[in-house]
Design an enzyme around this catalytic site. Structure first.
Site, mmCIF file in Angstrom:
data_model
loop_
_atom_site.group_PDB
_atom_site.id
_atom_site.type_symbol
_atom_site.label_atom_id
_atom_site.label_comp_id
_atom_site.label_asym_id
_atom_site.label_seq_id
_atom_site.Cartn_x
_atom_site.Cartn_y
_atom_site.Cartn_z
ATOM 1 C CG ASP A 119 -1.833 1.237 1.269
ATOM 2 O OD1 ASP A 119 -2.411 1.576 0.211
ATOM 3 O OD2 ASP A 119 -1.969 1.879 2.328
ATOM 4 C CB SER A 120 0.194 4.783 -0.770
ATOM 5 O OG SER A 120 -1.018 4.840 -0.039
ATOM 6 C CB CYS B 126 -2.935 0.637 -2.653
ATOM 7 S SG CYS B 126 -3.052 2.385 -3.073
ATOM 8 C CD GLU C 264 -0.629 6.888 6.196
ATOM 9 O OE1 GLU C 264 0.453 6.922 6.807
ATOM 10 O OE2 GLU C 264 -0.992 5.910 5.509
ATOM 11 C CG HIS D 181 -5.454 5.019 4.290
ATOM 12 N ND1 HIS D 181 -4.864 4.585 3.137
ATOM 13 C CD2 HIS D 181 -4.461 5.517 5.064
ATOM 14 C CE1 HIS D 181 -3.549 4.817 3.217
ATOM 15 N NE2 HIS D 181 -3.285 5.383 4.377
ATOM 16 C CB CYS E 147 -9.510 4.709 0.158
ATOM 17 S SG CYS E 147 -7.936 5.146 0.917
#
Ligand code: DGL
Length: 250
Positions: A7-8, A70, A150, A183, A181
């Protein structure tokens, strides 16, 4: 089987959690490009370039399969990555669509897709859902939700204000929301709260195991050994990753 999960940043931990629960792999190497997160506001060429660099990262780890945890990378870079990698690569968009299809049977029910700017712009979810006959679909890019996760801000008034900023102009109450997403599953409770609990949340991580099994890619192990790596501070990612895994277990 040794799998890579990419993932990023830390969003892919939500997919990692599903993989760990299913005991589908004996080993997982998690790689987050935390030095360059977010990918969601970047252009296609940059997303492809960074994704190909992730293939280079995994080269010495001798993985058998790569899970691209991702959506942004899954929307743009799978084809280029597959040309470069000697192992199969699986993205999350196909499994997200499958999860929705398994959950929402009425094709007229309103669906909301939320994702990064790049994923929304790619129309990857929209076109797949339309092909399946879903008609009532809204899409909103919600990029600010990525830094919230994050930063570890997973609940509270500030987050609710951000959700209000994005959802205040919605005309129809969605029946299902695609968390496009990786996240977003970390703030699923707050999203449900915003919609007064009356909404189904589709999380691609939950479907990825089913998807792997449907493709005959699975194994069962009593436990999975995980190693965390990132493009800046791997120890920091490991610490955050373990906290987030615990949080998803509650
Ligand atoms: N977790 C990533 C996704 O699923 C995106 C976050 C980012 O913008 O880098 O799209």
């Amino acid at each position: 089987m040794r799998a890579g999960v990419f993932d990023s940043g830390i969003g892919g931990i939500s997919v990692l959690k599903s993989l760990l629960d299913s005991k589908v792999f004996s080993e997982i190497i998690y790689y987050g490009d935390t030095a360059r997160v977010p990918y969601g506001g970047k252009d296609k060429d940059t997303i492809i370039k960074y994704s190909l660099e992730a293939i280079e990262f995994f080269a010495p780890h001798c993985i058998d399969i790569l899970i691209v945890a991702c959506n942004t990378v899954s929307a743009y870079a799978l084809e280029e990555m597959r040309k470069k990698a000697p192992y199969p690569i699986i993205g999350v968009i196909e499994s997200g669509v499958l999860a929705l299809q398994n959950t929402l049977h009425n094709k007229q029910d309103p669906i909301l897709i939320i994702a990064t700017q790049a994923t929304i712009h790619s129309k990857a979810y929209l076109l797949s859902l339309k092909k399946l006959g879903y008609e009532n679909i809204a899409s909103i890019a919600t990029p600010l939700l990525v830094p919230f996760v994050e930063e570890g801000i997973l609940e509270g008034e500030f987050l609710q204000q951000c959700l209000h900023h994005y959802f205040k102009d919605l005309h129809t109450h969605p029946k299902a929301i695609i968390l496009g997403c990786t996240h977003y599953p970390f703030i699923a409770k707050e999203i449900k709260k915003y919609f007064k609990e009356e909404v189904l949340l589709i999380h691609s991580g939950e479907a990825i195991v089913e998807y792997l099994q449907s493709k005959g890619i699975y194994d069962t192990h009593p436990c999975t050994q995980v190693q965390f790596f990132s493009s800046e501070d791997s120890e920091k990612l490991k610490k955050k990753g373990e906290e987030l895994l615990k949080r998803l277990s509650i």
